[in-house]
Design a protein around this motif. Structure first.
Motif, PDB file in Angstrom:
ATOM      1  N   THR A 462       0.873  -1.140  -0.034  1.00 41.76           N
ATOM      2  CA  THR A 462      -0.114  -0.086  -0.099  1.00 41.76           C
ATOM      3  C   THR A 462       0.757   1.121  -0.051  1.00 41.76           C
ATOM      4  O   THR A 462       1.657   1.442   0.891  1.00 41.76           O
ATOM      5  N   ASP A 463       0.720   2.172  -0.936  1.00 44.49           N
ATOM      6  CA  ASP A 463       1.392   3.561  -1.218  1.00 44.49           C
ATOM      7  C   ASP A 463       0.605   4.419  -0.282  1.00 44.49           C
ATOM      8  O   ASP A 463      -0.939   4.248  -0.708  1.00 44.49           O
ATOM      9  N   GLU A 464       1.108   5.711   0.155  1.00 43.38           N
ATOM     10  CA  GLU A 464       0.216   6.663   0.681  1.00 43.38           C
ATOM     11  C   GLU A 464       0.921   7.862  -0.380  1.00 43.38           C
ATOM     12  O   GLU A 464       2.068   8.136  -0.371  1.00 43.38           O
ATOM     13  N   TYR A 465      -0.096   8.526  -0.927  1.00 44.01           N
ATOM     14  CA  TYR A 465       0.228   9.757  -1.653  1.00 44.01           C
ATOM     15  C   TYR A 465      -0.427  11.022  -0.958  1.00 44.01           C
ATOM     16  O   TYR A 465      -1.439  11.177  -0.551  1.00 44.01           O
ATOM     17  N   ARG A 466       0.573  12.101  -0.764  1.00 45.95           N
ATOM     18  CA  ARG A 466      -0.007  13.155  -0.040  1.00 45.95           C
ATOM     19  C   ARG A 466       0.354  14.290  -0.972  1.00 45.95           C
ATOM     20  O   ARG A 466       1.172  14.513  -1.783  1.00 45.95           O
ATOM     21  N   PHE A 467      -0.853  15.187  -0.800  1.00 51.78           N
ATOM     22  CA  PHE A 467      -0.815  16.300  -1.728  1.00 51.78           C
ATOM     23  C   PHE A 467       0.092  17.709  -1.149  1.00 51.78           C
ATOM     24  O   PHE A 467      -0.385  18.034  -0.008  1.00 51.78           O
ATOM     25  N   VAL A 468       0.946  18.000  -1.721  1.00 50.91           N
ATOM     26  CA  VAL A 468       1.993  19.166  -1.117  1.00 50.91           C
ATOM     27  C   VAL A 468       1.233  20.166  -1.446  1.00 50.91           C
ATOM     28  O   VAL A 468       1.208  21.034  -0.565  1.00 50.91           O
ATOM     29  N   ARG A 469       0.664  20.385  -2.428  1.00 58.93           N
ATOM     30  CA  ARG A 469      -0.398  21.582  -2.955  1.00 58.93           C
ATOM     31  C   ARG A 469      -0.783  21.038  -4.087  1.00 58.93           C
ATOM     32  O   ARG A 469      -0.765  20.117  -4.821  1.00 58.93           O
ATOM     33  N   PRO A 470      -2.094  21.624  -4.708  1.00 58.12           N
ATOM     34  CA  PRO A 470      -2.620  21.245  -5.732  1.00 58.12           C
ATOM     35  C   PRO A 470      -1.915  21.290  -7.034  1.00 58.12           C
ATOM     36  O   PRO A 470      -1.106  22.306  -7.390  1.00 58.12           O
ATOM     37  N   GLY A 471      -1.921  19.993  -7.663  1.00 57.51           N
ATOM     38  CA  GLY A 471      -0.911  20.039  -8.594  1.00 57.51           C
ATOM     39  C   GLY A 471       0.338  19.371  -8.188  1.00 57.51           C
ATOM     40  O   GLY A 471       1.381  19.074  -9.052  1.00 57.51           O
ATOM     41  N   GLU A 472       0.605  18.905  -7.183  1.00 60.35           N
ATOM     42  CA  GLU A 472       1.989  18.200  -6.703  1.00 60.35           C
ATOM     43  C   GLU A 472       1.526  17.004  -5.802  1.00 60.35           C
ATOM     44  O   GLU A 472       0.788  17.357  -4.701  1.00 60.35           O
TER      45      GLU A 472
END
Length: 1344
Positions: A462-472
């Motif tokens: 399982t991978d966790e993706y975190r939004f640094v900012r909109p578009g990243e």
């Protein structure tokens, strides 16, 4: 300050728009006076006009009085073509589904798949020239207005092409387009005006053709002869529909360009009058000004600053690009960079296929060497990034395509615990012209080295993706790669960064610092050396949590009357009890009620009425009976139970006495299993003796379904925690799952352990407790292999442990398993599909016996080996691993027997004869085998019973004594010929002209009077068929997944058929068909030369048909199978007539060619340790080595030069195309120092070959001069495989096997062999019954 700027902008914006509109309005008034948006109409007397015929590939030519300039060239002819394009000096009638630039100088107004075949009278395509003064003035004023440096321009003539109300392929007229192109010609200048009337563009592409590729959306622009080209905005995309709304001139739908003079590298020039600008910057950033940038399946929404696109329901994406839900997707990509100090092969291409319904991703990278593939397998982002794009959304989480629309940058840094570091930069460029997602992958760094053949395993993660900012997005995760064979684990950390263009509406939530989980499962990492292909697959979901599964996360909803059951990492929908699955007309499954009453699967008493209801049934006793419906007794008579009345015994009319009706104790040993089909009906009534788990039919006991035994003693066949349902044992579920009770004929019902009978006695309900022999003294079978030899160790979820479970055909507790002793006469379903039920007198019962050619216990039968001992193989042969092999110095003859290698003396023996050695004379001779007589050269026949014993002579024959007066034989009467059993009147074509076909003549030859077909016909003279004329002078080339047709001039290349993976192909010039072997579909398929009328030729017992060769004279198709290591043949007229002719000493057979004139067959073997080219006669006999490892390295395709008989071959190892004379063994080099030749063919004056490196069709003429290569467009993979040339000439000869299978019977296939006395051999096939030695075709076992 920021708020102040916004307020100031709101005050100034209306003033700015007002000023612009005033200026724009002035220019529009001037343009209106020029009527720029109006179509030019033909004026009588101003010039000539031509109309195209209705169709989809028509053209008309206009011969110009004065040449016109286009880019840097001058042209005297202009062609208008159906498909929305003008070409100079050359016609271009066929629609070519490829992006610009095309190979011809052209002006494309709306290049698309136009089709006017079914259009009405309002539809037309026309080309005219005009010198009408008013039209010339209108055009020159437009040019002077648009170009500040051409204010003195004088128009001399106009050339106008108009497409009015035209439909699209395939003959569709529900939507129509209208557009026009105008060439404005001056003294040396040329301008082009495109006019797209409002509402004139209503379709962008034709329907997908039969080969399945989608058409590129309409293209508009210019192509110069030297390769320069220019596309209008939106060309080739969905935005082409806005050509009628946009402009570069100031009037919607009107475009103007200068196309001559243009020197050097100059391209077309757009208008430079600043007055033509009509849009304000603010308008361009709104839906009103730029909403057409949204996908056609998206809505545009204005926001405080700019606008956003949102996909409509039924579609997903970022609004700029929207895909239909559940539509499969393809991803194509290229690789570059360095890996472990070596350059990544730029030939390697990535191809991914995505099943979006459940987010399964299949990815292939090839060609890659084994070493580089091993390295690429440890590069995780190559696997995961496509999975993230199309991950299945759970709980509304957005996958990668919903965020990016397929356009984004993916940057990864992989740090291995062994010290290596790898940087991976992936640039996803969105959809290409064929709606395939494209990606460029760049690798830099190093990875741990692993063996090329090592088995790698990447566990689910399982991978966790975190939004640094909109578009990243950012992800940092650790993983472990397992090498099971080496007991080694490679740990690594993946740092991922994803950058894309985000668009948030005013009411959208800022996702910054929000995280989402993605689960990746069912990962495979395999390398296939034969294909040089790295293949991976995975299943991805996004928005999951630690506890979710397919049945609980809301991602699936089963239909009515169905329940969701978690299954591995996915799910299945099972029908509830009392319902069964049924497929509807759309191919979907639904659960419908089972009518147990009608099917007879209910357990109601025979004196009860069964009533079906939703999900079950109800039993109600008849009047005069009482009970629960499952058991009904006569009122007030508990013991009065009726039984079937026995049949009369010994011919006496009567009924059993009271003594006869007294019950007797069970005596199983006295039971008699009647032989099948006896049906005498005279057995005594034994119902009293039946087991409680048995039913009684006509006085005979038979165990109920789910039980085994003789009917008097029945044992439950299911194991621990299993119940028998729907013909099989299924696990119990620890819930309120209901199962059917087990009821006997008396109506007594019982339930499995852990269940209790419901009050209505209709079902068994789970009580939460059950008794299982779970002795602590017995270790689980996965720890201690303690299962019975006829049991297997199976995981039981209910007990959370492994338990021994008896195999099918056995019953017991898993530690002791006994064979099921049921009689197949009563239960024929217990036999294997390859077994039959035979009565065994010794056992006194019927038992299952495997069919001939199979072995086993009858319940399970497997294909038996050809032999187990040498005596089973016949003379001069031995048994090797279950396969009969000829002794050294011997080979198979035409009757599949082992005879001395080569000829039998100077001849070949006929059928049913073998070659023997005369020790006294030291010579070989042919002799009939035992039980046969006759001429051993022409063929032996079975010895019949003498006619003086049995009068078996035929009509027109008599029984006469032979030279030995003790023996008699049948002799045909005078004037008749035959074997005495069948005598026919002697006739010839001279005395009886009807023997010849009406298209044949009788000729006198050395063989006597024979019928010969007239020129233009083919056959054996008795039957002649007209040779059809077909298209010719082109090549057909395989691009793997697409077959393309390439004219010999290299122009108008077009795809004709889609395949899974076609390698070898050949033509049948008699029928005008192309045959190809598809190694992925495991089929040989054919179609006409244009791709229509597709037919499957062979689809069974075929693995990897890499080479195809057709003998058009004998009507036979030969192929190599690189998986089975065989060479096989089949009749073109009847593919069921097929045989294996070579199946020994082959490693990787590839290319194959047939010489029907000299009756030879050639093939190449790509064995890297011992490559070779061999040949044989057309029936597989006379096999010889032609070229060995000293002469060839990687021999690919073969072709025979018709006039000389030379065999020519393309060798990727020596990088040459060479030819050899099989008789003199002299070789000559056609071309050398090539890159990687693969496919090869020959026309009357030129050799052609495909090259994997140059990716072109290379050629050389008969003098050895290299010709200009042909660059074909790639519609499939980026490789060129097999090819064949289609010319006008087609062989006019006949052969012994051409008509009626050469007269061969017993399902044998006729194969030409000039050494045989009859000129042919009748080869045994798997369907032949009279062969004393079975065909090897029966015993070929595909590799695992």
């Amino acid at each position: 300050m920021k708020n102040f700027n916004k307020k100031l902008w709101r005050l100034l914006l209306p003033l700015l728009l007002l000023g612009l509109s005033q200026v724009s309005g002035q220019f529009e008034n001037y343009l209106d006076s020029l009527r720029a948006q109006e179509l030019y109409e033909y004026v009588e007397g101003s010039g000539s006009i031509q109309y195209l015929a209705k169709g989809n590939s028509e053209q008309a030519m206009l011969q110009l009085e004065q040449p016109i300039s286009f880019y840097s060239e001058k042209y005297e002819q202009i062609y208008i073509n159906t498909n929305g394009i003008l070409t100079f000096n050359v016609e271009f009638t066929e629609y070519l589904n490829q992006p610009f630039p095309l190979e011809y100088p052209s002006v494309a107004a709306f290049y698309s798949n136009v089709d006017t075949s079914n259009s009405n009278d309002d539809s037309s395509i026309s080309l005219f020239e005009s010198k009408d003064p008013q039209q010339l003035n209108r055009a020159q004023q437009l040019v002077r207005y648009a170009y500040s440096d051409w204010t003195e321009f004088e128009a001399r003539q106009l050339i106008v092409g108009t497409w009015r109300n035209v439909g699209y392929f395939n003959s569709k007229t529900d939507r129509l387009n209208t557009f026009q192109v105008v060439l404005i010609v001056g003294d040396s200048q040329t301008f082009v005006q495109f006019i797209y009337p409002q509402g004139g563009l209503n379709w962008l592409q034709g329907e997908a053709g039969e080969y399945g590729l989608p058409d590129i959306r309409a293209q508009a622009g210019f192509v110069a002869e030297d390769g320069r080209y220019y596309n209008l905005n939106g060309s080739g995309s969905e935005n082409a529909r806005f050509l009628s709304d946009s402009t570069n001139l100031g009037v919607a739908g009107v475009w103007l360009y200068q196309v001559a003079p243009l020197m050097g590298s100059e391209n077309v020039v757009a208008p430079n009058n600043v007055e033509t600008r009509t849009e304000s910057p603010a308008l361009a950033q709104s839906c009103n000004g730029n909403g057409h940038q949204c996908d056609s399946h998206a809505q545009c929404y204005d926001k405080s600053e700019g606008y956003c696109c949102v996909c409509e329901p039924g579609y997903y994406g970022n609004g700029r690009s929207c895909l239909a839900n559940d539509l499969p997707m393809r991803v194509t990509g290229s690789l570059s960079g360095q890996l472990n100090g070596q350059a990544v092969s730029e030939e390697a291409k990535l191809q991914s296929y995505v099943v979006t319904t459940d987010a399964r991703i299949y990815t292939t990278i090839n060609p890659v060497s084994g070493e580089q593939a091993a390295q690429l397998r440890v590069v995780l982002p190559l696997l995961t990034t496509v999975g993230w794009l199309f991950a299945k959304s759970i709980n509304g989480a957005a996958n990668g395509y919903q965020l990016t629309g397929g356009s984004y940058q993916h940057i990864s840094r992989i740090q291995y615990e062994t010290g290596e570091t790898l940087l991976v930069n992936q640039t996803f460029e969105g959809l290409n012209y064929w709606d395939q997602l494209t990606v460029k992958i760049e690798l830099t760094g190093s990875v741990p080295r692993v063996p090329a053949g090592a088995a790698l395993h990447l566990p689910d993660y399982t991978d966790e993706y975190r939004f640094v900012r909109p578009g990243e997005l950012h992800s940092l995760q650790s993983h472990q790669l397992e090498l099971a064979e080496e007991q080694r684990v490679i740990g690594f950390q993946v740092d991922q960064r994803i950058l894309y263009q985000s668009c948030l509406r005013d009411d959208d939530v800022d996702p910054t610092d929000h995280s989402v989980l993605q689960k990746v499962s069912k990962i495979t990492l395999d390398y296939f050396e034969r294909d040089q292909a790295l293949r991976t697959s995975a299943l991805t979901k996004i928005g999951v949590d630690a506890e979710s599964n397919a049945c609980t996360d809301g991602s699936v909803q089963c239909g009515e009357n169905a329940i969701c059951v978690p299954y591995e990492d996915t799910y299945r929908c099972d029908c509830q009890h009392g319902y069964s699955a049924q497929v509807d007309e759309r191919g979907g499954e639904s659960c419908i009620d089972v009518d147990e009453c009608a099917l007879g699967t209910h357990v109601c008493d025979e004196n009860a009425l069964c009533s079906n209801n939703e999900g079950g049934f109800t039993c109600v006793c008849y009047d005069g009976y009482e009970g629960n419906g499952y058991r009904c007794l006569r009122n007030n008579t508990a013991e009065n139970i009726e039984y079937p009345t026995p049949s009369p015994v010994d011919g006496q009319q009567g009924y059993p006495t009271e003594q006869d009706q007294q019950p007797r104790p069970e005596q199983p040993d006295e039971h008699v299993d009647y032989q099948p089909n006896q049906g005498n009906g005279q057995h005594p009534d034994e119902c009293y003796s039946c087991s409680p788990d048995a039913d009684c039919y006509e006085g005979r006991c038979s165990c109920r379904e789910g039980f085994s035994g003789d009917g008097y003693s029945c044992a439950y066949i299911c194991g621990h925690d299993e119940v028998f349902e729907h013909g099989r044992c299924v696990p119990l579920l620890l819930d309120d799952h209901e199962v059917e009770p087990r009821c006997n004929i008396l109506g007594d019902c019982t339930c499995p352990e852990g269940y209790e009978l419901s009050e209505e006695r209709r079902s068994c309900r789970f009580t939460g407790g059950y008794e299982v022999d779970n002795s602590e003294d017995l270790l689980p079978c996965d720890v201690d292999s303690n299962c019975h030899v006829n049991a297997r160790c199976v995981w039981w979820e209910q007990q959370l442990r492994h338990i021994c479970t008896c195999n099918a055909g056995f019953s017991g507790d898993g530690y002791n398993c006994d064979p099921i002793e049921d009689s197949c006469a009563i239960r024929p379903g217990i036999c294997d599909v390859h077994a039959h039920c035979d009565y065994n007198e010794q056992l006194g019962k019927s038992e299952c016996v495997c069919q001939r050619g199979y072995q086993g216990d009858g319940h399970n039968c497997q294909l038996a080996p050809e032999c187990q001992a040498a005596e089973q193989c016949g003379e001069n042969a031995y048994c090797d691993g279950g396969v009969c092999q000829c002794n050294a110095g011997y080979e198979r003859d035409v009757s599949d027997r082992c005879v001395p290698a080569g000829r039998c003396g100077s001849v070949y023996c006929g059928s049913n004869a073998i070659c023997k050695w005369d020790t006294a004379l030291s010579v070989q001779y042919c002799d009939c085998i035992d039980g046969y007589q006759g001429d051993a050269l022409t063929g032996c026949v079975s010895i019949p019973i003498p006619c003086n014993v049995r009068n078996n002579c035929g009509i027109h024959a008599t029984c006469e004594p032979t030279e030995d007066p003790a023996n008699y034989t049948c002799q045909c009467n005078a004037g008749y010929r035959g074997d005495g059993y069948v005598c026919i009147e002697e006739q010839n074509c001279l005395s009886n002209p009807t023997m010849c076909d009406m298209n044949a003549k009788c000729h006198s030859t050395n063989s006597g009077l024979v019928c010969v077909c007239n020129p233009g016909f083919y056959g054996n003279g008795s039957a002649c068929f007209e040779r059809q004329q077909h298209d010719s002078n082109f090549l057909i080339v395989s691009q793997g997944v697409v077959l393309v047709r390439v004219p010999l001039n290299g122009r108008n290349v077009m795809p004709i058929k889609v395949a899974s993976m076609a390698i070898g192909l050949d033509k049948d010039c008699v029928e005008g068909r192309i045959y190809w072997g598809d190694i992925s579909a495991r089929k040989i398929i054919s179609s006409k030369y244009d791709g229509t009328d597709e037919r499957v030729f062979i689809s069974t017992d075929i693995e990897s048909p890499e080479g195809i060769a057709i003998d058009v004279i004998s009507r036979r198709l030969y192929w190599t199978d690189s998986e089975k290591d065989t060479i096989e043949v089949a009749s073109l007229d009847d593919p069921t007539l097929r045989a294996v002719i070579i199946n020994k000493d082959l490693v990787n057979p590839r290319g194959i060619a047939v010489d029907p004139y000299r009756e030879k067959l050639y093939w190449s073997d790509w064995d890297r340790s011992n490559p070779k080219i061999e040949y044989s006669d057309l029936d597989g006999t006379g096999r010889e080595l032609l070229l060995g490892a000293n002469d060839v390295k990687l021999p690919n395709s073969l072709v025979v030069v018709e006039h000389s008989g030379e065999l020519c071959y393309a060798d990727a190892g020596t990088r040459k195309v060479e030819c050899i004379n099989a008789q003199s063994r002299q070789t000559r080099t056609i071309s050398q120092e090539l890159s990687y030749p693969f496919g090869l063919t020959f026309t009357h004056d030129q050799f052609y070959w495909t090259d994997w490196t140059t990716k072109k069709l290379e050629s050389v003429d008969s003098s050895g001069v290299r010709q200009k290569p042909i660059q074909t467009s790639f519609f499939g993979s980026h490789k060129l495989y097999g090819m064949t040339a289609v010319e006008q000439n087609c062989p006019q000869y006949s052969s012994q096997c051409q008509i009626n299978n050469g007269g061969c019977t017993d399902s044998r296939i006729c194969l030409v062999n000039r050494k045989a006395p009859s000129g042919k051999s009748c080869k045994c096939t798997s369907a032949s019954t009279g062969c004393t030695v079975a065909s090897p075709y029966d015993y070929v076992v595909p590799r695992n």
